[in-house]
Motif scaffolding. Structure first.
Motif, PDB file in Angstrom:
ATOM      1  N   ASP A   3     -28.813  55.947   6.909  1.00 19.97           N
ATOM      2  CA  ASP A   3     -27.783  56.778   6.279  1.00 19.97           C
ATOM      3  C   ASP A   3     -26.456  56.036   6.419  1.00 19.97           C
ATOM      4  O   ASP A   3     -26.309  55.165   7.280  1.00 19.97           O
ATOM      5  CB  ASP A   3     -27.708  58.158   6.954  1.00 19.97           C
ATOM      6  N   SER A   4     -25.493  56.360   5.555  1.00 18.32           N
ATOM      7  CA  SER A   4     -24.180  55.712   5.684  1.00 18.32           C
ATOM      8  C   SER A   4     -23.081  56.700   5.316  1.00 18.32           C
ATOM      9  O   SER A   4     -23.300  57.674   4.595  1.00 18.32           O
ATOM     10  CB  SER A   4     -24.108  54.472   4.790  1.00 18.32           C
ATOM     11  N   THR A   5     -21.919  56.435   5.868  1.00 22.00           N
ATOM     12  CA  THR A   5     -20.769  57.309   5.600  1.00 22.00           C
ATOM     13  C   THR A   5     -19.489  56.465   5.617  1.00 22.00           C
ATOM     14  O   THR A   5     -19.491  55.338   6.121  1.00 22.00           O
ATOM     15  CB  THR A   5     -20.695  58.437   6.653  1.00 22.00           C
ATOM     16  N   GLU A   6     -18.440  57.007   5.042  1.00 19.22           N
ATOM     17  CA  GLU A   6     -17.152  56.282   5.055  1.00 19.22           C
ATOM     18  C   GLU A   6     -16.130  57.047   5.879  1.00 19.22           C
ATOM     19  O   GLU A   6     -15.929  58.249   5.671  1.00 19.22           O
ATOM     20  CB  GLU A   6     -16.632  56.091   3.625  1.00 19.22           C
ATOM     21  N   ILE A   7     -15.526  56.371   6.867  1.00 19.66           N
ATOM     22  CA  ILE A   7     -14.465  56.982   7.671  1.00 19.66           C
ATOM     23  C   ILE A   7     -13.236  56.086   7.560  1.00 19.66           C
ATOM     24  O   ILE A   7     -13.283  54.899   7.902  1.00 19.66           O
ATOM     25  CB  ILE A   7     -14.904  57.133   9.153  1.00 19.66           C
ATOM     26  N   PHE A   8     -12.122  56.652   7.056  1.00 15.80           N
ATOM     27  CA  PHE A   8     -10.881  55.899   6.812  1.00 15.80           C
ATOM     28  C   PHE A   8     -11.154  54.609   6.012  1.00 15.80           C
ATOM     29  O   PHE A   8     -10.717  53.513   6.397  1.00 15.80           O
ATOM     30  CB  PHE A   8     -10.173  55.547   8.137  1.00 15.80           C
ATOM     31  N   ASN A   9     -11.927  54.729   4.910  1.00  9.96           N
ATOM     32  CA  ASN A   9     -12.259  53.591   4.038  1.00  9.96           C
ATOM     33  C   ASN A   9     -13.137  52.523   4.689  1.00  9.96           C
ATOM     34  O   ASN A   9     -13.341  51.456   4.120  1.00  9.96           O
ATOM     35  CB  ASN A   9     -10.992  52.912   3.486  1.00  9.96           C
ATOM     36  N   LEU A  10     -13.622  52.802   5.941  1.00 10.34           N
ATOM     37  CA  LEU A  10     -14.533  51.861   6.596  1.00 10.34           C
ATOM     38  C   LEU A  10     -15.952  52.407   6.466  1.00 10.34           C
ATOM     39  O   LEU A  10     -16.202  53.566   6.808  1.00 10.34           O
ATOM     40  CB  LEU A  10     -14.184  51.715   8.079  1.00 10.34           C
ATOM     41  N   LYS A  11     -16.862  51.574   5.938  1.00 12.41           N
ATOM     42  CA  LYS A  11     -18.233  52.040   5.770  1.00 12.41           C
ATOM     43  C   LYS A  11     -18.989  51.945   7.097  1.00 12.41           C
ATOM     44  O   LYS A  11     -18.983  50.897   7.750  1.00 12.41           O
ATOM     45  CB  LYS A  11     -18.943  51.207   4.692  1.00 12.41           C
ATOM     46  N   PHE A  12     -19.590  53.056   7.493  1.00 15.66           N
ATOM     47  CA  PHE A  12     -20.360  53.090   8.737  1.00 15.66           C
ATOM     48  C   PHE A  12     -21.827  53.324   8.389  1.00 15.66           C
ATOM     49  O   PHE A  12     -22.166  54.282   7.704  1.00 15.66           O
ATOM     50  CB  PHE A  12     -19.798  54.209   9.633  1.00 15.66           C
ATOM     51  N   GLU A  13     -22.678  52.387   8.817  1.00 16.89           N
ATOM     52  CA  GLU A  13     -24.085  52.457   8.455  1.00 16.89           C
ATOM     53  C   GLU A  13     -24.926  52.787   9.694  1.00 16.89           C
ATOM     54  O   GLU A  13     -24.801  52.107  10.723  1.00 16.89           O
ATOM     55  CB  GLU A  13     -24.510  51.093   7.895  1.00 16.89           C
ATOM     56  N   ALA A  14     -25.768  53.822   9.580  1.00 20.88           N
ATOM     57  CA  ALA A  14     -26.626  54.196  10.712  1.00 20.88           C
ATOM     58  C   ALA A  14     -28.052  53.739  10.444  1.00 20.88           C
ATOM     59  O   ALA A  14     -28.634  54.068   9.407  1.00 20.88           O
ATOM     60  CB  ALA A  14     -26.591  55.712  10.908  1.00 20.88           C
ATOM     61  N   LYS A  15     -28.610  52.941  11.366  1.00 17.84           N
ATOM     62  CA  LYS A  15     -29.998  52.497  11.268  1.00 17.84           C
ATOM     63  C   LYS A  15     -30.531  52.269  12.680  1.00 17.84           C
ATOM     64  O   LYS A  15     -29.747  52.148  13.631  1.00 17.84           O
ATOM     65  CB  LYS A  15     -30.128  51.237  10.416  1.00 17.84           C
ATOM     66  N   TYR A  16     -31.853  52.203  12.799  1.00 19.14           N
ATOM     67  CA  TYR A  16     -32.452  52.144  14.133  1.00 19.14           C
ATOM     68  C   TYR A  16     -32.008  50.921  14.931  1.00 19.14           C
ATOM     69  O   TYR A  16     -31.860  50.968  16.154  1.00 19.14           O
ATOM     70  CB  TYR A  16     -33.986  52.195  14.028  1.00 19.14           C
ATOM     71  N   SER A  17     -31.756  49.803  14.217  1.00 14.99           N
ATOM     72  CA  SER A  17     -31.434  48.561  14.930  1.00 14.99           C
ATOM     73  C   SER A  17     -30.040  48.569  15.568  1.00 14.99           C
ATOM     74  O   SER A  17     -29.682  47.639  16.288  1.00 14.99           O
ATOM     75  CB  SER A  17     -31.591  47.366  13.992  1.00 14.99           C
ATOM     76  N   ASN A  18     -29.262  49.639  15.303  1.00 15.04           N
ATOM     77  CA  ASN A  18     -27.945  49.747  15.953  1.00 15.04           C
ATOM     78  C   ASN A  18     -28.051  50.085  17.441  1.00 15.04           C
ATOM     79  O   ASN A  18     -27.098  49.908  18.184  1.00 15.04           O
ATOM     80  CB  ASN A  18     -27.101  50.842  15.282  1.00 15.04           C
ATOM     81  N   SER A  19     -29.215  50.635  17.840  1.00 13.19           N
ATOM     82  CA  SER A  19     -29.363  51.056  19.236  1.00 13.19           C
ATOM     83  C   SER A  19     -30.561  50.349  19.890  1.00 13.19           C
ATOM     84  O   SER A  19     -31.674  50.396  19.364  1.00 13.19           O
ATOM     85  CB  SER A  19     -29.566  52.579  19.280  1.00 13.19           C
ATOM     86  N   PRO A  20     -30.358  49.707  21.052  1.00 15.80           N
ATOM     87  CA  PRO A  20     -31.476  49.051  21.754  1.00 15.80           C
ATOM     88  C   PRO A  20     -32.609  50.034  22.058  1.00 15.80           C
ATOM     89  O   PRO A  20     -33.777  49.656  22.032  1.00 15.80           O
ATOM     90  CB  PRO A  20     -30.834  48.543  23.050  1.00 15.80           C
TER      91      PRO A  20
END
Lengths: 163, 163
Positions: free
Chosen positions: A32-49
């Motif tokens: 999933d992805s979202t934009e906060i203050f024009n910065l794109k934030f992408e959530a995926k499993y590889s973001n967390s060990p």
């Protein structure tokens, strides 16, 4: 009796295989992805060990379960299976607990540490991760039943002999 | 042979008891505080559900291990011990992994989720939590050896009978 026992074990292993495969695929595909203050934030499993560890362990256990289904019933390798089943149950429990701890912080945050919840921003990712965790938990339950069943089968003759 | 076996098991259980007791006490006593913008921030185990779970599980396993040391060797309860040992090993692994996942975020943070590391602010708490986690890991290793030893002892007569 031996035939019924191996049919039950085979059925439990098939359900465990389905659960670990499902957990791996759903967690690996969660996105999933979202934009906060024009910065794109992408959530995926590889973001967390912890989520990476969850995917790796479920992949390993899937391969192991598939292998046990292919081993002939008269093979000497079955002597090792109870010990390897125990190791797999421990690995599944470990990866589920680590992923669950991080998912909980993602959902509720931790105000004491200043960690904000992220599920409000990436709800699709959180729902998919929750489904993967449910599959992972089903796999743990099945492996626990498999262990109990194998322990019961292994111990009964010993105890009977002592009576 | 039976006497040597019960001496080894007893020794392993004593080490496991020491490790779980140590993990419980060190984690429960872990404490540090810091001031950020005149706001006092206090770090303790009860701030995180994972650390609370770690303390509860290690307390339960300590009580269980102490009980197994007090059970007479001829008691029928020993029939249950292998299954209960498996449950305790799974609980220890689960609580260690959950606490480890949170400790890792506390140490390294997670830039993707916007969670900042806190160990720079509360180093004493982090060091104590690390020591508790090391004790918890030792307890897992001992319980794993106990399981392997019990499984080997339980399975050997079955396999020998089949040969």
């Amino acid at each position: 009796m031996t035939k019924i026992r191996s049919m039950i074990t085979c059925l439990l292993r098939l359900i465990a295989l389905a659960a670990t495969l499902c957990a791996t695929i759903v967690m690996a595909a969660a996105h999933d992805s979202t934009e906060i203050f024009n910065l794109k934030f992408e959530a995926k499993y590889s973001n967390s060990p912890s989520f990476k560890y969850f995917v790796i362990v479920n992949t390993v256990v899937s391969c192991y379960t598939l292998t046990t289904l292919l081993i002939p019933h008269k093979s000497l390798l079955w002597r090792l299976i109870l010990i390897l089943d125990t190791v797999m149950a421990l690995l599944l429990t470990s990866s589920f607990s680590a992923a669950m701890a991080i998912a909980y912080v993602g959902k509720k945050g931790n105000s004491n540490a200043g960690w904000l919840p992220i599920c409000g921003q990436v709800p699709k990712f959180c729902d998919q991760a929750t489904n993967a965790l449910i599959s992972g938990f089903v796999a743990i339950l099945i492996y626990f039943f498999l262990l109990l069943y194998s322990l019961h089968a292994a111990l009964t003759p010993v105890f009977c002999a002592k009576d």
